[in-house]
Design a protein around this motif. Structure first.
Motif, PDB file in Angstrom:
ATOM      1  N   GLU A   1       0.851  -1.188   0.000  1.00  0.00           N
ATOM      2  CA  GLU A   1       0.000   0.000   0.000  1.00  0.00           C
ATOM      3  C   GLU A   1       0.886   1.237   0.000  1.00  0.00           C
ATOM      4  OE1 GLU A   1      -3.517   2.266   2.554  1.00  0.00           O
ATOM      5  OE2 GLU A   1      -3.014   0.176   3.020  1.00  0.00           O
ATOM      6  N   THR A   2       0.669   2.104  -0.986  1.00  0.00           N
ATOM      7  CA  THR A   2       1.451   3.331  -1.102  1.00  0.00           C
ATOM      8  C   THR A   2       0.610   4.510  -0.641  1.00  0.00           C
ATOM      9  OG1 THR A   2       2.625   2.392  -3.013  1.00  0.00           O
ATOM     10  CG2 THR A   2       2.807   4.759  -2.666  1.00  0.00           C
ATOM     11  N   ILE A   3       1.162   5.267   0.298  1.00  0.00           N
ATOM     12  CA  ILE A   3       0.440   6.399   0.896  1.00  0.00           C
ATOM     13  C   ILE A   3       1.106   7.697   0.450  1.00  0.00           C
ATOM     14  CG2 ILE A   3      -0.247   7.492   3.059  1.00  0.00           C
ATOM     15  CD1 ILE A   3      -0.193   4.700   4.343  1.00  0.00           C
ATOM     16  N   PRO A   4       0.389   8.545  -0.261  1.00  0.00           N
ATOM     17  CA  PRO A   4       1.008   9.744  -0.828  1.00  0.00           C
ATOM     18  C   PRO A   4       1.440  10.752   0.230  1.00  0.00           C
ATOM     19  CG  PRO A   4      -1.359   9.800  -1.163  1.00  0.00           C
ATOM     20  CD  PRO A   4      -1.045   8.441  -0.606  1.00  0.00           C
ATOM     21  N   GLY A   5       2.368  11.617  -0.183  1.00  0.00           N
ATOM     22  CA  GLY A   5       2.837  12.689   0.680  1.00  0.00           C
ATOM     23  C   GLY A   5       2.895  13.994  -0.094  1.00  0.00           C
ATOM     24  N   ILE A   6       3.108  15.091   0.586  1.00  0.00           N
ATOM     25  CA  ILE A   6       3.155  16.413  -0.038  1.00  0.00           C
ATOM     26  C   ILE A   6       4.539  16.647  -0.645  1.00  0.00           C
ATOM     27  CG2 ILE A   6       3.036  18.903   0.385  1.00  0.00           C
ATOM     28  CD1 ILE A   6       1.050  18.295   2.626  1.00  0.00           C
ATOM     29  N   PRO A   7       4.632  16.886  -1.955  1.00  0.00           N
ATOM     30  CA  PRO A   7       5.932  17.193  -2.559  1.00  0.00           C
ATOM     31  C   PRO A   7       6.453  18.553  -2.086  1.00  0.00           C
ATOM     32  CG  PRO A   7       4.316  16.553  -4.231  1.00  0.00           C
ATOM     33  CD  PRO A   7       3.565  16.813  -2.961  1.00  0.00           C
ATOM     34  N   ALA A   8       7.765  18.714  -2.095  1.00  0.00           N
ATOM     35  CA  ALA A   8       8.375  19.947  -1.599  1.00  0.00           C
ATOM     36  C   ALA A   8       7.870  21.177  -2.333  1.00  0.00           C
ATOM     37  CB  ALA A   8       9.897  19.850  -1.709  1.00  0.00           C
ATOM     38  N   PHE A   9       7.713  21.091  -3.666  1.00  0.00           N
ATOM     39  CA  PHE A   9       7.330  22.299  -4.403  1.00  0.00           C
ATOM     40  C   PHE A   9       5.925  22.767  -4.042  1.00  0.00           C
ATOM     41  CE2 PHE A   9       6.140  18.848  -7.273  1.00  0.00           C
ATOM     42  CZ  PHE A   9       4.906  19.240  -7.767  1.00  0.00           C
ATOM     43  N   CYS A  10       5.031  21.846  -3.688  1.00  0.00           N
ATOM     44  CA  CYS A  10       3.688  22.242  -3.232  1.00  0.00           C
ATOM     45  C   CYS A  10       3.763  22.943  -1.880  1.00  0.00           C
ATOM     46  CB  CYS A  10       2.786  21.021  -3.145  1.00  0.00           C
ATOM     47  SG  CYS A  10       2.375  20.290  -4.739  1.00  0.00           S
ATOM     48  N   ALA A  11       4.590  22.411  -0.995  1.00  0.00           N
ATOM     49  CA  ALA A  11       4.755  23.039   0.316  1.00  0.00           C
ATOM     50  C   ALA A  11       5.382  24.422   0.194  1.00  0.00           C
ATOM     51  CB  ALA A  11       5.621  22.146   1.210  1.00  0.00           C
ATOM     52  N   ILE A  12       6.334  24.561  -0.721  1.00  0.00           N
ATOM     53  CA  ILE A  12       6.996  25.856  -0.923  1.00  0.00           C
ATOM     54  C   ILE A  12       5.996  26.891  -1.436  1.00  0.00           C
ATOM     55  CG2 ILE A  12       8.734  27.088  -2.284  1.00  0.00           C
ATOM     56  CD1 ILE A  12      10.365  24.440  -2.243  1.00  0.00           C
ATOM     57  N   GLY A  13       5.195  26.503  -2.438  1.00  0.00           N
ATOM     58  CA  GLY A  13       4.198  27.423  -2.978  1.00  0.00           C
ATOM     59  C   GLY A  13       3.250  27.922  -1.912  1.00  0.00           C
ATOM     60  N   SER A  14       2.770  27.002  -1.058  1.00  0.00           N
ATOM     61  CA  SER A  14       1.842  27.390   0.006  1.00  0.00           C
ATOM     62  C   SER A  14       2.525  28.259   1.050  1.00  0.00           C
ATOM     63  CB  SER A  14       1.257  26.142   0.661  1.00  0.00           C
ATOM     64  OG  SER A  14       0.460  25.428  -0.254  1.00  0.00           O
ATOM     65  N   LYS A  15       3.735  27.916   1.406  1.00  0.00           N
ATOM     66  CA  LYS A  15       4.467  28.645   2.451  1.00  0.00           C
ATOM     67  C   LYS A  15       4.717  30.103   2.043  1.00  0.00           C
ATOM     68  CE  LYS A  15       8.713  28.464   5.203  1.00  0.00           C
ATOM     69  NZ  LYS A  15       8.085  28.186   6.504  1.00  0.00           N
ATOM     70  N   LEU A  16       5.040  30.302   0.762  1.00  0.00           N
ATOM     71  CA  LEU A  16       5.419  31.633   0.293  1.00  0.00           C
ATOM     72  C   LEU A  16       4.266  32.407  -0.343  1.00  0.00           C
ATOM     73  CD1 LEU A  16       8.887  30.858  -1.341  1.00  0.00           C
ATOM     74  CD2 LEU A  16       8.408  31.678   0.973  1.00  0.00           C
ATOM     75  N   GLY A  17       3.070  31.784  -0.427  1.00  0.00           N
ATOM     76  CA  GLY A  17       1.984  32.437  -1.137  1.00  0.00           C
ATOM     77  C   GLY A  17       2.324  32.608  -2.602  1.00  0.00           C
ATOM     78  N   TYR A  18       2.914  31.572  -3.184  1.00  0.00           N
ATOM     79  CA  TYR A  18       3.436  31.602  -4.556  1.00  0.00           C
ATOM     80  C   TYR A  18       2.641  30.617  -5.400  1.00  0.00           C
ATOM     81  CZ  TYR A  18       7.169  31.644  -8.137  1.00  0.00           C
ATOM     82  OH  TYR A  18       7.896  31.775  -9.300  1.00  0.00           O
ATOM     83  N   PRO A  19       1.622  31.103  -6.152  1.00  0.00           N
ATOM     84  CA  PRO A  19       0.839  30.180  -6.984  1.00  0.00           C
ATOM     85  C   PRO A  19       1.729  29.457  -7.995  1.00  0.00           C
ATOM     86  CG  PRO A  19      -0.240  32.321  -6.806  1.00  0.00           C
ATOM     87  CD  PRO A  19       1.130  32.488  -6.240  1.00  0.00           C
ATOM     88  N   LEU A  20       1.582  28.161  -8.072  1.00  0.00           N
ATOM     89  CA  LEU A  20       2.405  27.378  -8.991  1.00  0.00           C
ATOM     90  C   LEU A  20       1.923  27.519 -10.428  1.00  0.00           C
ATOM     91  CD1 LEU A  20       2.717  24.164  -6.811  1.00  0.00           C
ATOM     92  CD2 LEU A  20       4.513  25.845  -7.251  1.00  0.00           C
ATOM     93  N   VAL A  21       0.612  27.510 -10.631  1.00  0.00           N
ATOM     94  CA  VAL A  21       0.021  27.708 -11.954  1.00  0.00           C
ATOM     95  C   VAL A  21      -1.318  28.412 -11.799  1.00  0.00           C
ATOM     96  CG1 VAL A  21       1.083  25.863 -13.316  1.00  0.00           C
ATOM     97  CG2 VAL A  21      -0.794  25.310 -11.804  1.00  0.00           C
ATOM     98  N   GLU A  22      -1.648  29.225 -12.785  1.00  0.00           N
ATOM     99  CA  GLU A  22      -2.936  29.921 -12.807  1.00  0.00           C
ATOM    100  C   GLU A  22      -3.521  29.838 -14.211  1.00  0.00           C
ATOM    101  OE1 GLU A  22      -2.867  33.875 -10.723  1.00  0.00           O
ATOM    102  OE2 GLU A  22      -0.706  33.478 -10.683  1.00  0.00           O
ATOM    103  N   GLY A  23      -4.853  29.832 -14.282  1.00  0.00           N
ATOM    104  CA  GLY A  23      -5.494  29.830 -15.585  1.00  0.00           C
ATOM    105  C   GLY A  23      -5.037  28.678 -16.457  1.00  0.00           C
TER     106      GLY A  23
END
Length: 232
Positions: free
Chosen positions: A123-145
């Motif tokens: 059973e594989t349990i997903p985790g949060i990738p670093a780039f997603c955590a960075i985007g949220s931490k800095l208020g930096y949208p990864l992609v828009e539109g």
């Protein structure tokens, strides 16, 4: 009784970013497999999960060579596989810890391939990738539109990295520790440094945030470093 093998993503560094499912599995297993490199004694993934470990859980540290394809160093991989299989045969519940997400540039992928046809439940349990955590931490949208996001391992062939950067709206650059200066030059050539940011060891005590990549381009960069950039 048959054992079971869990591949658990522990996220980028902050123990509070583990999922409830991951924490529940960690608390249930008999054995924790903590992967580490030849050069380091400690496992970063283990340190992240440590708040949730039972006092009586057995910790097994396995060394995994840092190679592109595990076929190039089969002895170490086979030894680790056989050790895991012996534990599964004994009916043990095993958790293999990995940084970020198990199916995203992870050592776990190779382990999964070695075990998937051995007859034991996985059973594989997903985790949060670093780039997603960075985007949220800095208020930096990864992609828009309709932006297209390109995820680039900086360790790839230089021509492929440059080509990907040249045609991308937004980029995530992983594993920039080996050629950081060259990566910064490439981002500058493509007008991608103005909105670029790099975080090293996101969510860990030694976390470092760098906004001016050109000024820091001669810096020695930690292995756990990720760059986000966008054109607009």
């Amino acid at each position: 009784m048959s054992g079971i093998f869990y591949g658990i993503g522990v996220g980028p560094g902050d123990p509070e970013l583990l999922t409830v499912k991951a924490i529940n599995a960690i608390k249930e297993v008999d054995i924790i497999i903590a992967p580490k490199t030849e050069k380091k004694e400690d496992s970063v993934a283990l340190s992240i999960a440590r708040p949730y470990l039972r006092d009586d859980v057995e910790i097994v540290k396995q060394v995994f060579p840092m190679v592109v394809n595990f076929e190039k160093s089969p002895e170490a991989w086979e030894n680790n596989k056989n050790e895991i299989l012996a534990l599964l045969k004994a009916g043990k519940k095993i958790a293999f810890l990995t940084l970020g997400d198990p199916m995203f540039y992870s050592t776990y992928i190779y382990v999964f391939r070695l075990l998937e046809n051995e007859g034991y439940p996985i059973e594989t349990i997903p985790g949060i990738p670093a780039f997603c955590a960075i985007g949220s931490k800095l208020g930096y949208p990864l992609v828009e539109g309709n932006d297209i996001l390109t995820i680039i391992p900086a360790t790839a062939e230089e021509a492929k990295v440059k080509q990907a950067i040249a045609v991308s709206d937004n980029v995530v650059l992983m594993k920039v520790y080996k050629n950081f200066s060259e990566i910064v030059d490439c981002l500058t050539e493509n007008q991608l440094t103005d909105k670029a940011v790099m975080i090293s060891r996101c969510g860990l005590p030694e976390e470092e945030i760098i906004h001016d990549l050109e000024k820091a381009k001669d810096k020695k960069v930690n292995y756990l470093s990720t760059i986000l950039s966008r054109r607009r």
